[in-house]
Design a protein around this motif. Structure first.
Motif, PDB file in Angstrom:
ATOM      1  N   ASP A   1     -47.652 -12.441 -13.894  1.00 23.65           N
ATOM      2  CA  ASP A   1     -46.883 -12.335 -15.138  1.00 23.65           C
ATOM      3  C   ASP A   1     -46.178 -13.626 -15.542  1.00 23.65           C
ATOM      4  OD1 ASP A   1     -47.499  -9.587 -15.366  1.00 23.65           O
ATOM      5  OD2 ASP A   1     -45.900  -9.109 -13.937  1.00 23.65           O
ATOM      6  N   GLU A   2     -46.288 -14.665 -14.735  1.00 19.35           N
ATOM      7  CA  GLU A   2     -45.555 -15.887 -15.044  1.00 19.35           C
ATOM      8  C   GLU A   2     -46.223 -17.106 -14.425  1.00 19.35           C
ATOM      9  OE1 GLU A   2     -41.775 -14.895 -13.400  1.00 19.35           O
ATOM     10  OE2 GLU A   2     -42.359 -15.365 -11.339  1.00 19.35           O
TER      11      GLU A   2
ATOM     12  N   THR B   1     -51.631 -13.567 -22.642  1.00 18.71           N
ATOM     13  CA  THR B   1     -53.107 -13.480 -22.553  1.00 18.71           C
ATOM     14  C   THR B   1     -53.747 -14.022 -23.826  1.00 18.71           C
ATOM     15  OG1 THR B   1     -52.966 -11.214 -23.399  1.00 18.71           O
ATOM     16  CG2 THR B   1     -53.022 -11.502 -21.014  1.00 18.71           C
TER      17      THR B   1
ATOM     18  N   LYS C   1     -42.968 -17.012 -18.977  1.00 18.43           N
ATOM     19  CA  LYS C   1     -43.797 -15.800 -19.006  1.00 18.43           C
ATOM     20  C   LYS C   1     -45.220 -16.143 -19.448  1.00 18.43           C
ATOM     21  CE  LYS C   1     -39.921 -12.746 -20.072  1.00 18.43           C
ATOM     22  NZ  LYS C   1     -39.314 -11.841 -21.086  1.00 18.43           N
ATOM     23  N   LYS C   2     -46.160 -15.532 -18.766  1.00 19.28           N
ATOM     24  CA  LYS C   2     -47.573 -15.759 -19.086  1.00 19.28           C
ATOM     25  C   LYS C   2     -48.003 -14.845 -20.228  1.00 19.28           C
ATOM     26  CE  LYS C   2     -50.409 -16.366 -15.618  1.00 19.28           C
ATOM     27  NZ  LYS C   2     -51.315 -16.071 -14.470  1.00 19.28           N
TER      28      LYS C   2
END
Length: 361
Positions: free
Chosen positions: A284-285, A361, A358-359
């Motif tokens: 998630d990061e 998509t 934060k990642k």
């Protein structure tokens, strides 16, 4: 018990208790007067008994009404008095008067709500006091950091006016020093302006999808080229198969990395300057580590390096300079992105500054 139920039971009690008490008084009185003392139920004893019943009824009503009224009013007035005292103390700036209640009525609930408000006000007051302290320290730091270069400029100008710089080479050196000092002051003012705008949340952020691997590849190549002139090196470590896509303001992120690297280079005490950037992809990061081989930071100083104008003891000198706001600006920008920043360091071996984003998509 709720106040409504308490009042209802009190009213019922004012009717039921006198009836019961009068019934008991009548039975006991009649038994004592006519059985034990064998009084005449048709003579003066009867008149006495009727008068006694009337007086007993009056006393029972007064006592019952008084006791029930006292109990109910006390259960209502006492918490209200405490709330009044607490409100007065808070209005006077005293946030230490606690009114926690274990009662399960409306006033108990009100007291606990008031207590929560008191704790929040106390916390806000402490934050305000800390803010005021930080503001005073900020003013003192600004005064110090502006007065020092101004004193230097004044000294060089007086030297020129007094004819000390009487040769072209010396005059040129004086002018170059003045220009550099003014330029440093300009940088300090720019950072102060940016920090103030970030603090007031007046800086617009333009978010876009940024591939951190490509982003740092370009920055590290440019940094490596600059460090080669000083026999230094810059490297990027990342698993190319992982995703490093985040949502960020590209310009603000560049300011973050620039401030961290400039801070690292400022305190390099090795002949071979080395900067390593490591990217770690998590579900998630993305975590970024920027590591140097500088002098390091004492453990006691690490929790404070992201505070405004905080500098370690060795940093307040002419060789390092700086505004003391670089890492504060880093923290504000990263937190505005919804991320976090922290540091690890070891004296004599270097410092690692980490931040995570934060990642997407």
């Amino acid at each position: 018990m709720s106040i409504k139920k308490r009042l209802l039971l009190s009213n019922i009690g004012m009717i039921v208790i006198p009836i019961i008490c009068l019934f008991l008084v009548e039975i006991i009185g009649a038994y004592l007067l006519f059985v034990v003392f064998k009084g005449n139920p048709h003579g003066n004893e009867l008149k006495f008994f009727i008068s006694f019943r009337f007086i007993a009824l009056a006393l029972i009503l007064v006592i019952t009404n008084g006791l029930l009224t006292y109990y109910v009013s006390k259960s209502i007035i006492s918490p209200i008095k405490k709330l009044s005292i607490a409100a007065r103390k808070i209005s006077e700036g005293d946030f230490e008067y606690s009114i926690v209640s274990n009662k399960r009525d409306e006033l108990g609930e009100l007291s606990n709500i008031f207590e929560e408000m008191r704790l929040k006000l106390k916390k806000a007051h402490e934050a305000q006091m800390q803010y005021e302290k930080n503001r005073q320290e900020l003013i003192a730091s600004i005064s110090h950091d502006l007065k020092t270069p101004l004193t230097s400029i004044k000294g060089y100008i007086m030297g020129i006016q007094d004819g000390v710089a009487n040769i072209t080479e010396k005059l040129e050196r004086y002018m170059n020093t003045i220009y550099k000092t003014v330029n440093d002051m300009g940088g300090l003012i720019d950072e102060l302006f940016l920090y103030s705008k970030l603090d007031l949340q007046c800086v617009p952020f333009h978010y876009e999808k940024v591939d951190l691997h490509s982003f740092f590849a370009d920055l590290v190549d440019e940094l490596a080229f600059d460090l080669e002139k000083e026999q230094g090196s810059a490297t990027l470590l990342a698993n190319e198969g992982d995703s490093y896509l985040v949502e960020a303001d590209r310009e603000k992120l560049k300011r973050v990395v620039t401030n961290i690297i400039q801070n690292s280079l400022k305190y390099m005490d090795k002949d071979h300057k080395e900067i390593k950037v490591t990217l770690l992809s998590k579900p998630d990061e993305v975590i970024v580590e920027i590591k140097d081989n500088g002098s390091g930071i004492k453990k006691s100083d690490i929790p404070f390096i992201f505070e405004n104008f905080y500098r370690t003891d060795t940093s307040r000198n002419s060789s390092t300079g700086g505004s003391g706001l670089g890492l504060s600006i880093v923290k504000k920008i990263i937190e505005e992105h919804g991320g976090a920043v922290w540091a690890e360091s070891e004296l004599g071996k270097g410092t690692s500054i980490y931040f995570k984003l934060k990642k997407v998509t």
